[in-house]
Design an enzyme around this catalytic site. Structure first.
Site, PDB file in Angstrom:
ATOM      1  N   SER A 142       0.797  -1.218   0.000  1.00 53.24           N
ATOM      2  CA  SER A 142       0.000   0.000   0.000  1.00 53.24           C
ATOM      3  C   SER A 142       0.833   1.272   0.000  1.00 53.24           C
ATOM      4  O   SER A 142       0.482   2.257  -0.659  1.00 53.24           O
ATOM      5  CB  SER A 142      -0.946   0.010   1.199  1.00 53.24           C
ATOM      6  OG  SER A 142      -1.772  -1.117   1.203  1.00 53.24           O
ATOM      7  N   HIS A 149       0.951   4.777   4.102  1.00 49.62           N
ATOM      8  CA  HIS A 149       0.235   5.391   2.981  1.00 49.62           C
ATOM      9  C   HIS A 149       0.655   6.842   2.796  1.00 49.62           C
ATOM     10  O   HIS A 149       0.965   7.284   1.679  1.00 49.62           O
ATOM     11  CB  HIS A 149      -1.275   5.340   3.223  1.00 49.62           C
ATOM     12  CG  HIS A 149      -1.843   3.958   3.201  1.00 49.62           C
ATOM     13  ND1 HIS A 149      -3.185   3.703   3.401  1.00 49.62           N
ATOM     14  CD2 HIS A 149      -1.262   2.753   2.998  1.00 49.62           C
ATOM     15  CE1 HIS A 149      -3.407   2.403   3.320  1.00 49.62           C
ATOM     16  NE2 HIS A 149      -2.250   1.806   3.088  1.00 49.62           N
TER      17      HIS A 149
END
Length: 288
Positions: free
Chosen positions: A215, A268
């Protein structure tokens, strides 16, 4: 159908089946894109104007994933033609495989395959053993890095569920493949290494070593494509505003702890920042 490519048209994609090529060409016409199908010895080439190539390429990627969608046949009807592709299932699969491979270079495919190999092995009962081998350091210092250097990147390859890996590898293939094709292997390798290392280190200092997934790298790809597309639009690398908005909202919801799943929010955010910063550097080079 034409037999030669005219001067005002450029080849977009070559297909084995006339029906599939015609179906896609008709759909492009319904969007206002001037397209035609040219017959060649080993297939049929869909051609369109140079200015329409980026849009047509984007539409083809969606088309080849779901060619039986009613909107394509509706476009054929609107153009006064009915195209039957029901007998071309094997060809569609072959075409999808070919275009899947053609969109992604060796770096994109290598990371994609490694993630899925790790996931499949984990699903076969080896999850604990694999995670113990590749998770981030429990203590991060020079000594542990020298002893186990692979742990710096290892968490990026480990995923905790089918939706987790499907989401990450789909975006990696889509965005990573575009970056590798347009800007080269070096750019994608640099982006992968910087974002994986930075996001893994940051997430470790926030939550410890028990995390995994691509991610952080995916958000780096998003940030890179977002800003590079803005700074160097002539290169044809872009991401639509609704998608960017969705991913940014998803990031904010994660920090607000409003999502039903455990999210590595720090990874992220750090990945997004790394991607944006690298885009600034690479764009300067291409605009020089």
């Amino acid at each position: 159908m034409s037999t030669t490519i005219t001067a005002d048209k450029l080849p977009l994609v070559k297909l084995e089946q006339h029906g599939i090529a015609l179906l896609f060409a008709n759909y492009l016409k319904s969007l206002g894109v001037s397209a035609e199908v040219v017959a060649e010895e080993e297939g049929f080439v869909v051609c369109c104007g140079e200015a329409d190539i980026p849009r047509a390429h984007h539409e083809f990627e969606a088309f080849i994933k779901q060619p039986h969608h009613p909107k394509y046949q509706q476009a054929a009807w609107d153009q006064g033609e009915s195209v039957d592709v029901s007998a071309n299932g094997n060809s569609l699969i072959k075409e999808f495989r070919k275009n899947f491979l053609s969109h992604a270079g060796i770096i994109t495919l290598t990371v994609f395959v490694l993630c899925w190999l790790v996931f499949i092995a984990s699903e076969m009962g080896m999850a604990r053993a694999i995670f113990d081998k590749i998770h981030f350091y429990t203590e991060f210092n020079i000594a542990t890095f020298v002893e186990h250097p692979w742990r710096l990147l290892g968490p990026a390859f480990f995923h905790f569920g089918l939706l987790h890996i499907a989401f990450n590898t789909m975006w990696w293939w889509q965005l990573g493949g575009s970056i590798e094709k347009l800007l080269g292997k070096g750019t994608l390798i640099t982006l992968f290494l910087l974002s994986a290392i930075a996001s893994n280190v940051a997430q470790f200092y926030v939550s410890g070593p028990n995390f995994g997934g691509l991610s952080g790298v995916v958000y780096a790809l998003v940030g890179f494509v977002w800003w590079f597309g803005y700074l160097a639009p002539h290169k044809g690398l872009s991401l639509s505003k609704p998608i960017i908005g969705f991913l940014l909202v998803w990031l904010l919801l994660g920090f607000a702890d409003l999502l039903p799943v455990n999210i590595a929010n720090t990874a992220h955010l750090v990945g997004l920042v790394v991607g944006c910063l690298l885009a600034l550097i690479v764009a300067q080079k291409h605009n020089a």
